[in-house]
Write a protein that holds these residues in place. Structure first.
Motif, PDB file in Angstrom:
ATOM      1  N   LEU A  78      21.336  -3.456  -4.105  1.00 12.16           N
ATOM      2  CA  LEU A  78      19.973  -2.985  -4.286  1.00 12.16           C
ATOM      3  C   LEU A  78      19.969  -1.640  -4.991  1.00 12.16           C
ATOM      4  O   LEU A  78      20.891  -0.849  -4.845  1.00 12.16           O
ATOM      5  N   ASP A  79      18.896  -1.396  -5.766  1.00  6.93           N
ATOM      6  CA  ASP A  79      18.760  -0.076  -6.390  1.00  6.93           C
ATOM      7  C   ASP A  79      18.124   0.880  -5.377  1.00  6.93           C
ATOM      8  O   ASP A  79      17.895   0.512  -4.218  1.00  6.93           O
ATOM      9  N   ALA A  84      20.836 -12.065  -8.909  1.00 13.78           N
ATOM     10  CA  ALA A  84      21.071 -10.807  -8.197  1.00 13.78           C
ATOM     11  C   ALA A  84      22.565 -10.488  -8.204  1.00 13.78           C
ATOM     12  O   ALA A  84      23.400 -11.348  -7.943  1.00 13.78           O
ATOM     13  N   THR A 114      15.127  -2.779  -4.612  1.00 11.67           N
ATOM     14  CA  THR A 114      14.973  -3.956  -5.458  1.00 11.67           C
ATOM     15  C   THR A 114      16.356  -4.489  -5.830  1.00 11.67           C
ATOM     16  O   THR A 114      17.249  -3.708  -6.177  1.00 11.67           O
ATOM     17  N   PRO A 115      16.541  -5.808  -5.755  1.00 11.55           N
ATOM     18  CA  PRO A 115      17.849  -6.355  -6.146  1.00 11.55           C
ATOM     19  C   PRO A 115      18.190  -5.990  -7.585  1.00 11.55           C
ATOM     20  O   PRO A 115      17.335  -6.007  -8.462  1.00 11.55           O
ATOM     21  N   PHE A 138      15.249   1.788  -4.899  1.00 15.72           N
ATOM     22  CA  PHE A 138      13.929   1.380  -4.424  1.00 15.72           C
ATOM     23  C   PHE A 138      13.994   0.119  -3.558  1.00 15.72           C
ATOM     24  O   PHE A 138      12.979  -0.410  -3.134  1.00 15.72           O
TER      25      PHE A 138
END
Length: 146
Positions: free
Chosen positions: A18-19, A8, A23-24, A21
């Motif tokens: 994080l993006d 990550a 998500t890492p 969404f």
């Protein structure tokens, strides 16, 4: 041992980025050094020799310009060729590429010896390499084996 891994991505404060969404965000790290014990490396190398030997055997052998299978089933069939009575000859033998070879009684032992010699030479080479690996005492010694 060197591997490529994903981790990550972190910001300057050490927080995982994080993006949109949640998500890492992952980034690839290549050439990460992984600690591996001598025994693990030795076992891995021995296993690789076995795998490579079997892969090489499965490539098949060439007889009279035709490549013949050395699958486990084919090896069983070829090992029984000396036991086939002369009255059964000639008969058709299929190559790996569906080439058809008419095996004569006069050629049965040449065919058999070619198949067995092919297999035995690869097994012998694998055994020799495994002996070298087993004789090593350090990781540095193992890394010298190609």
């Amino acid at each position: 041992m060197r591997v490529i891994t994903n981790i990550a991505k972190r910001d300057k404060d050490g927080n995982i980025m994080l993006d949109e969404f949640g998500t890492p965000i992952m980034e690839a790290l290549s050439d990460v050094e992984v600690a591996i014990s001598f025994i693990e490396l030795q076992e891995s190398m021995l296993s690789e020799v076995d795998s490579q030997t079997q892969s090489n055997i499965r490539l098949g052998f060439t007889f009279d310009g035709i490549v013949f299978s050395m699958s486990e089933n084919a090896q069983l069939n070829w090992s029984n060729i000396p036991n086939i009575p002369k009255e059964a000859f000639p008969f058709e033998v299929s190559g790996k590429e569906d080439d058809v070879y008419l095996l004569s009684e006069a050629n049965k032992m040449n065919f058999y010896m070619t198949a067995m010699s092919f297999k035995m030479s690869l097994l012998s080479a694998g055994t020799s390499k495994k002996k070298l690996i087993k004789a090593c005492k350090t990781i540095e010694d193992l890394k010298k084996i190609v």
